[in-house]
Design a protein around this motif. Structure first.
Motif, PDB file in Angstrom:
ATOM      1  N   TYR A  15      -3.112   3.678  15.092  1.00  0.00           N
ATOM      2  CA  TYR A  15      -2.204   4.198  14.061  1.00  0.00           C
ATOM      3  C   TYR A  15      -1.042   3.233  13.906  1.00  0.00           C
ATOM      4  O   TYR A  15      -0.796   2.369  14.769  1.00  0.00           O
ATOM      5  CB  TYR A  15      -1.709   5.605  14.408  1.00  0.00           C
ATOM      6  CG  TYR A  15      -0.764   5.645  15.604  1.00  0.00           C
ATOM      7  CD1 TYR A  15       0.629   5.683  15.419  1.00  0.00           C
ATOM      8  CD2 TYR A  15      -1.250   5.634  16.905  1.00  0.00           C
ATOM      9  CE1 TYR A  15       1.494   5.716  16.499  1.00  0.00           C
ATOM     10  CE2 TYR A  15      -0.403   5.664  17.989  1.00  0.00           C
ATOM     11  CZ  TYR A  15       0.984   5.705  17.790  1.00  0.00           C
ATOM     12  OH  TYR A  15       1.840   5.727  18.871  1.00  0.00           O
ATOM     13  N   THR A  16      -0.335   3.358  12.813  1.00  0.00           N
ATOM     14  CA  THR A  16       0.828   2.519  12.552  1.00  0.00           C
ATOM     15  C   THR A  16       2.098   3.272  12.927  1.00  0.00           C
ATOM     16  O   THR A  16       2.299   4.419  12.502  1.00  0.00           O
ATOM     17  CB  THR A  16       0.890   2.135  11.062  1.00  0.00           C
ATOM     18  OG1 THR A  16      -0.308   1.427  10.711  1.00  0.00           O
ATOM     19  CG2 THR A  16       2.090   1.253  10.771  1.00  0.00           C
ATOM     20  N   ALA A  18       5.725   4.732  13.036  1.00  0.00           N
ATOM     21  CA  ALA A  18       6.579   5.146  11.918  1.00  0.00           C
ATOM     22  C   ALA A  18       7.873   5.753  12.449  1.00  0.00           C
ATOM     23  O   ALA A  18       7.876   6.428  13.484  1.00  0.00           O
ATOM     24  CB  ALA A  18       5.847   6.146  11.029  1.00  0.00           C
ATOM     25  N   LYS A  31       8.840  19.693   4.852  1.00  0.00           N
ATOM     26  CA  LYS A  31       8.791  18.290   4.477  1.00  0.00           C
ATOM     27  C   LYS A  31       7.593  17.638   5.173  1.00  0.00           C
ATOM     28  O   LYS A  31       7.276  17.985   6.328  1.00  0.00           O
ATOM     29  CB  LYS A  31      10.075  17.560   4.885  1.00  0.00           C
ATOM     30  CG  LYS A  31      11.272  17.862   4.014  1.00  0.00           C
ATOM     31  CD  LYS A  31      11.134  17.190   2.647  1.00  0.00           C
ATOM     32  CE  LYS A  31      12.404  17.365   1.819  1.00  0.00           C
ATOM     33  NZ  LYS A  31      12.305  16.671   0.524  1.00  0.00           N
ATOM     34  N   ASN A  32       6.970  16.738   4.484  1.00  0.00           N
ATOM     35  CA  ASN A  32       5.837  16.004   5.070  1.00  0.00           C
ATOM     36  C   ASN A  32       6.274  14.639   5.572  1.00  0.00           C
ATOM     37  O   ASN A  32       7.065  13.948   4.924  1.00  0.00           O
ATOM     38  CB  ASN A  32       4.730  15.805   4.039  1.00  0.00           C
ATOM     39  CG  ASN A  32       4.077  17.110   3.628  1.00  0.00           C
ATOM     40  OD1 ASN A  32       3.902  18.009   4.444  1.00  0.00           O
ATOM     41  ND2 ASN A  32       3.735  17.219   2.348  1.00  0.00           N
ATOM     42  N   VAL A  33       5.729  14.278   6.732  1.00  0.00           N
ATOM     43  CA  VAL A  33       5.966  12.963   7.323  1.00  0.00           C
ATOM     44  C   VAL A  33       4.634  12.227   7.362  1.00  0.00           C
ATOM     45  O   VAL A  33       3.645  12.746   7.898  1.00  0.00           O
ATOM     46  CB  VAL A  33       6.546  13.078   8.739  1.00  0.00           C
ATOM     47  CG1 VAL A  33       6.678  11.684   9.368  1.00  0.00           C
ATOM     48  CG2 VAL A  33       7.897  13.778   8.696  1.00  0.00           C
ATOM     49  N   GLN A  34       4.560  11.037   6.795  1.00  0.00           N
ATOM     50  CA  GLN A  34       3.300  10.288   6.734  1.00  0.00           C
ATOM     51  C   GLN A  34       3.214   9.284   7.866  1.00  0.00           C
ATOM     52  O   GLN A  34       4.126   8.491   8.076  1.00  0.00           O
ATOM     53  CB  GLN A  34       3.169   9.568   5.395  1.00  0.00           C
ATOM     54  CG  GLN A  34       1.874   8.763   5.277  1.00  0.00           C
ATOM     55  CD  GLN A  34       1.681   8.202   3.886  1.00  0.00           C
ATOM     56  OE1 GLN A  34       1.887   8.891   2.894  1.00  0.00           O
ATOM     57  NE2 GLN A  34       1.276   6.941   3.827  1.00  0.00           N
ATOM     58  N   VAL A  35       2.068   9.328   8.572  1.00  0.00           N
ATOM     59  CA  VAL A  35       1.744   8.335   9.592  1.00  0.00           C
ATOM     60  C   VAL A  35       0.353   7.794   9.263  1.00  0.00           C
ATOM     61  O   VAL A  35      -0.599   8.568   9.114  1.00  0.00           O
ATOM     62  CB  VAL A  35       1.761   8.949  11.007  1.00  0.00           C
ATOM     63  CG1 VAL A  35       1.386   7.879  12.041  1.00  0.00           C
ATOM     64  CG2 VAL A  35       3.123   9.551  11.317  1.00  0.00           C
ATOM     65  N   ASP A  36       0.239   6.500   9.128  1.00  0.00           N
ATOM     66  CA  ASP A  36      -1.042   5.891   8.761  1.00  0.00           C
ATOM     67  C   ASP A  36      -1.941   5.749   9.996  1.00  0.00           C
ATOM     68  O   ASP A  36      -1.538   5.174  11.012  1.00  0.00           O
ATOM     69  CB  ASP A  36      -0.820   4.517   8.130  1.00  0.00           C
ATOM     70  CG  ASP A  36      -0.134   4.613   6.774  1.00  0.00           C
ATOM     71  OD1 ASP A  36      -0.326   5.640   6.095  1.00  0.00           O
ATOM     72  OD2 ASP A  36       0.587   3.661   6.409  1.00  0.00           O
TER      73      ASP A  36
END
Length: 340
Positions: A15-16, A18, A31-36
């Motif tokens: 994963y990247t 963040a 709220k959404n938190v994006q993790v690639d």
């Protein structure tokens, strides 16, 4: 993949990383938190990493609510495969060995297994006669991607068509599945039947069976074998020295490995003393894959049965008659060349 096991994920590999700040405006509660997440094509355990909240402003963190575990589930399917086709030459006796390789599309992280079995197909090879039936289980340990196993085919000295049987994979374990799991195995025949015209000698004008045309079959076939024979002019000429002949010889399936078939060659007699003459017997149109030895031809020699004889005529002369008369030699019979 073992669903009961989850290992720590590696940042930059799985994963990247963040970081950032989440701002909730008045009235907002989610709220959404994006993790690639980084994909790969390797079979592996599920992996996890944590998302941690810190430094709240104008709010407090619930007890135990500041850390959430995120799980990356593996979606790569382990697949077993074997070649779609395999070939093996049978040999004349004993057993010939065929080595088959089963493979995985990538290395497993735990032990996986798969079974295999041979089977017959309609019109194909006969189990126990042409090949030895086989079943078994292949075990792939962690990190292993190939396994080999052996099949046996039976040799013989019978000329036959190539034969086939089937091989398949079954019963995969450890979360693996079967990709290309069916194989057609061809047993290639290496036996031949050969047809040869044997050289013969016959007498001209023979009124009895002379069996002047002889073709020999060497080898055993599981099918009938036929061939057409035809006479061709040589120094002997059709209509003058022999009667042209064409016909078909047929050998039934099986039988002895060496069999001769014979046919008469009608020869035409005359009253002329002559040298032996020859003609050719030519083969064509062999069936069931039979081979023609050499050029598929042979020679028949017609020997002459006419003779030329000489005799000196007797005479009487008186002793005082002076010069004796010329001696007369008489030849009986005809010849096609000078006779001395």
């Amino acid at each position: 993949t073992n669903d009961s096991v989850s290992l720590p994920a590696t940042v930059g590999v799985d994963y990247t990383a963040a970081t950032g700040t989440v701002v909730f405006a008045p009235g907002e509660v989610v709220k959404n938190v994006q993790v690639d997440v980084l994909g790969d094509t390797e079979q592996e355990f599920h992996e996890h990493f944590d998302v941690v909240l810190s430094n709240p402003q104008n709010a407090t963190l619930l007890a135990g609510g500041d850390v959430a575990e995120m799980t990356i589930t593996d979606d790569d399917q382990l697949l077993f495969s074997i070649p779609a086709t395999q070939k093996v030459t049978e040999g004349d006796s004993g057993s010939a060995l065929l080595v088959v390789t089963a493979a995985l599309n990538f290395a497993p992280v735990t032990k996986v297994t798969v079974g295999y079995e041979t089977y017959t197909v309609a019109g194909g090879a006969t189990t126990g006669v042409d090949f030895t039936p086989a079943t078994g289980t292949l075990e792939f340990l962690a990190g292993e991607t190939t396994k080999t196993f052996n099949l046996l085919v039976s040799g013989d000295d019978v000329d036959e068509l190539d034969e086939v049987f089937g091989l398949r994979l079954l019963n995969p374990t450890g979360g693996a599945a079967i990709g290309s799991g069916d194989c057609t195995v061809t047993i290639e025949d290496d036996d031949d039947v050969t047809l040869t015209v044997l050289s013969q000698t016959v007498v001209e004008g023979s009124s009895v069976s002379n069996e002047g045309i002889v073709v020999r079959k060497v080898g055993v076939s599981d099918r009938p074998v036929s061939v057409t024979y035809t006479t061709l002019n040589g120094t002997a000429l059709a209509g003058l020295d022999f009667t042209a002949v064409t016909g078909v010889f047929t050998w039934p399936a099986g039988g002895a490995s060496t069999v001769d078939l014979r046919a008469d060659l009608p020869t035409l007699g005359d009253a002329v003393n002559e040298l032996s003459e020859t003609l050719t017997v030519s083969l064509s149109g062999a069936t069931s894959g039979a081979l023609l030895a050499g050029s598929g031809t042979g020679t028949v020699t017609i020997t002459d049965d006419d003779t030329v004889t000489f005799a000196v005529e007797s005479y009487v002369t008186a002793e005082d008659a002076g010069a004796a008369p010329a001696v007369r030699v008489r030849m009986t019979g005809l010849a096609d060349r000078d006779v001395t």
